[in-house]
Write a protein that holds these residues in place. Structure first.
Motif, PDB file in Angstrom:
ATOM      1  N   THR A   5     -13.480  -5.352   3.313  1.00 53.35           N
ATOM      2  CA  THR A   5     -13.011  -4.836   2.022  1.00 53.35           C
ATOM      3  C   THR A   5     -13.011  -3.313   2.005  1.00 53.35           C
ATOM      4  OG1 THR A   5     -14.100  -6.758   1.115  1.00 53.35           O
ATOM      5  CG2 THR A   5     -13.308  -5.146  -0.436  1.00 53.35           C
ATOM      6  N   PHE A   8     -10.202  -2.087   4.100  1.00 47.40           N
ATOM      7  CA  PHE A   8      -8.909  -2.258   3.421  1.00 47.40           C
ATOM      8  C   PHE A   8      -8.670  -1.145   2.413  1.00 47.40           C
ATOM      9  CE2 PHE A   8      -6.540  -3.831  -0.256  1.00 47.40           C
ATOM     10  CZ  PHE A   8      -5.370  -4.213   0.351  1.00 47.40           C
ATOM     11  N   TYR A   9      -9.678  -0.869   1.565  1.00 51.57           N
ATOM     12  CA  TYR A   9      -9.463   0.154   0.543  1.00 51.57           C
ATOM     13  C   TYR A   9      -9.317   1.537   1.160  1.00 51.57           C
ATOM     14  CZ  TYR A   9      -9.972  -3.106  -3.229  1.00 51.57           C
ATOM     15  OH  TYR A   9      -9.749  -4.128  -4.092  1.00 51.57           O
ATOM     16  N   THR A  12      -5.695   1.656   2.816  1.00 54.12           N
ATOM     17  CA  THR A  12      -4.597   1.694   1.848  1.00 54.12           C
ATOM     18  C   THR A  12      -4.609   2.984   1.040  1.00 54.12           C
ATOM     19  OG1 THR A  12      -5.987   0.392   0.409  1.00 54.12           O
ATOM     20  CG2 THR A  12      -4.250  -0.756   1.574  1.00 54.12           C
ATOM     21  N   ILE A  15      -3.016   5.621   3.166  1.00 49.93           N
ATOM     22  CA  ILE A  15      -1.559   5.456   3.253  1.00 49.93           C
ATOM     23  C   ILE A  15      -0.883   5.905   1.958  1.00 49.93           C
ATOM     24  CG2 ILE A  15       0.300   3.781   3.462  1.00 49.93           C
ATOM     25  CD1 ILE A  15      -1.407   2.188   5.295  1.00 49.93           C
ATOM     26  N   ILE A  16      -1.435   5.482   0.815  1.00 48.32           N
ATOM     27  CA  ILE A  16      -0.781   5.816  -0.460  1.00 48.32           C
ATOM     28  C   ILE A  16      -0.819   7.326  -0.708  1.00 48.32           C
ATOM     29  CG2 ILE A  16      -0.925   5.502  -2.948  1.00 48.32           C
ATOM     30  CD1 ILE A  16       0.134   3.088  -1.572  1.00 48.32           C
ATOM     31  N   SER A  19       1.547   9.130   1.677  1.00 45.25           N
ATOM     32  CA  SER A  19       2.969   8.939   1.382  1.00 45.25           C
ATOM     33  C   SER A  19       3.363   9.698   0.125  1.00 45.25           C
ATOM     34  CB  SER A  19       3.296   7.467   1.236  1.00 45.25           C
ATOM     35  OG  SER A  19       2.573   6.906   0.195  1.00 45.25           O
ATOM     36  N   ILE A  38       0.450   7.709   8.531  1.00 45.83           N
ATOM     37  CA  ILE A  38       0.765   6.476   7.797  1.00 45.83           C
ATOM     38  C   ILE A  38       0.982   5.327   8.762  1.00 45.83           C
ATOM     39  CG2 ILE A  38       2.521   5.401   6.368  1.00 45.83           C
ATOM     40  CD1 ILE A  38       2.900   8.100   5.041  1.00 45.83           C
ATOM     41  N   SER A  42      -1.132   1.896   9.048  1.00 48.27           N
ATOM     42  CA  SER A  42      -0.470   0.598   8.889  1.00 48.27           C
ATOM     43  C   SER A  42      -0.759  -0.297  10.073  1.00 48.27           C
ATOM     44  CB  SER A  42       1.023   0.785   8.748  1.00 48.27           C
ATOM     45  OG  SER A  42       1.283   1.532   7.627  1.00 48.27           O
ATOM     46  N   LEU A  45      -3.927  -1.887   9.387  1.00 53.91           N
ATOM     47  CA  LEU A  45      -3.751  -2.942   8.378  1.00 53.91           C
ATOM     48  C   LEU A  45      -3.165  -4.197   9.015  1.00 53.91           C
ATOM     49  CD1 LEU A  45      -4.286  -2.712   5.335  1.00 53.91           C
ATOM     50  CD2 LEU A  45      -1.863  -2.579   5.040  1.00 53.91           C
TER      51      LEU A  45
END
Lengths: 196, 101
Positions: A5, A8-9, A12, A15-16, A19, A38, A42, A45
């Motif tokens: 978890t 994942f956070y 992400t 990446i956000i 971007s 990025i 990914s 991910l």
């Protein structure tokens, strides 16, 4: 919170954020380097989703080839960085459109309930080989599409070379077309000597 | 626990950011191409999420095809950009209006 978890956070959010800065900063060199970041995240991910082959392909093909091509073009062209004039209207428009789109997608994701409609039997067998399965599927069921993909890559190579071919002559070789089109008048000029 | 919806929301967010990028960076065609790459990445992530949770390899095969086609597309796009820059000495999209579209 287990380690998956947290990972994942972390991935992400990286990446956000990168971007968003790619979209806003308006600097092409920084944008290409952010795109590298990025794509690496990914790939992490995709590894978490057990798509190992595609994660490696993403790093090799995208970071290794496509983004290097982008950087080559950026360095080659030396584009002057300009401040965008009259950007405010576009910014308002784009933010509105993307918020509306995200709201719609969010509603689709949460009211359709994909989780119930999809049989969740994740393949956790030890001998499951992702690359082997993709290769098997690619060379049996999708062999025609695979050949078409090879043809598309060939077309891309030829098109990319043909677009940038300059008409300048580099060597002194003969051009048969020009040789055939020559006639007597273009080579020989007869001057009448009237004094004699 | 990370569920499928987490991944789907993430890729929807990435897609929306890159759509906004296409609107914002209308002056620079290179950033436009990069935004398109980001959109393709979001779509590919969606494919892999569905492939993982429905235990079907077909989604990953499709991502493979998308990667190949996207590489071809960006190669041709960059070739067009190079020859365009050679002719016009700028990359501003609002100046490319020969067809009066």
């Amino acid at each position: 919170m287990d380690i998956i978890t947290i990972l994942f956070y972390l991935v992400t959010s990286v990446i956000i954020l990168s971007s968003m800065s790619l979209v806003i900063l308006n600097n092409t060199v920084h944008a290409a380097l952010l795109l590298v970041l990025i794509f690496f995240n990914s790939a992490i991910l995709w590894l978490m989703l057990k798509a190992e082959f595609l994660a490696i392909v993403l790093v090799l093909v995208y970071v290794g080839a496509v983004l290097v091509l982008f950087l080559f073009v950026i360095m080659l062209l030396d584009i002057p960085i300009k401040k965008n004039i009259s950007q405010k209207l576009y910014l308002l428009f784009s933010v509105t459109i993307s918020i509306i789109m995200f709201a719609e997608l969010y509603m689709v994701i949460f009211y359709h309930d994909f989780v119930a409609s999809v049989p969740t039997s994740a393949n956790s067998a030890l001998e499951f080989n992702n690359t082997y399965e993709i290769g098997l599927s690619l060379f049996t069921n999708y062999i025609f599409s695979f050949e078409i993909t090879a043809f598309i890559l060939l077309v891309a190579i030829i098109a990319a070379i043909a677009i940038n071919m300059t008409g300048r002559q580099r060597s002194l070789r003969q051009d048969p077309g020009k040789q055939i089109l020559e006639n007597k008048k273009s080579r020989l000029k007869i001057i009448k000597d009237e004094d004699l | 626990m990370i569920t499928m919806s987490h991944y789907l929301v993430f890729s929807a967010l990435l897609f929306c950011i890159s759509v906004a990028g296409i609107f914002i960076n209308r002056k620079n065609i290179l950033l436009l191409l990069m935004s398109i790459e980001l959109m393709l990445l979001a779509v590919n992530t969606n494919f892999i999420v569905f492939s993982h949770y429905s235990n079907d390899i077909t989604g990953q095969v499709f991502v493979f095809f998308i990667l190949a086609v996207a590489a071809a597309e960006s190669a041709i796009g960059l070739a067009i950009i190079v020859s365009l820059f050679r002719i016009r000495n700028s990359l501003e999209i609002n100046l490319i209006n020969n067809l009066k579209g």
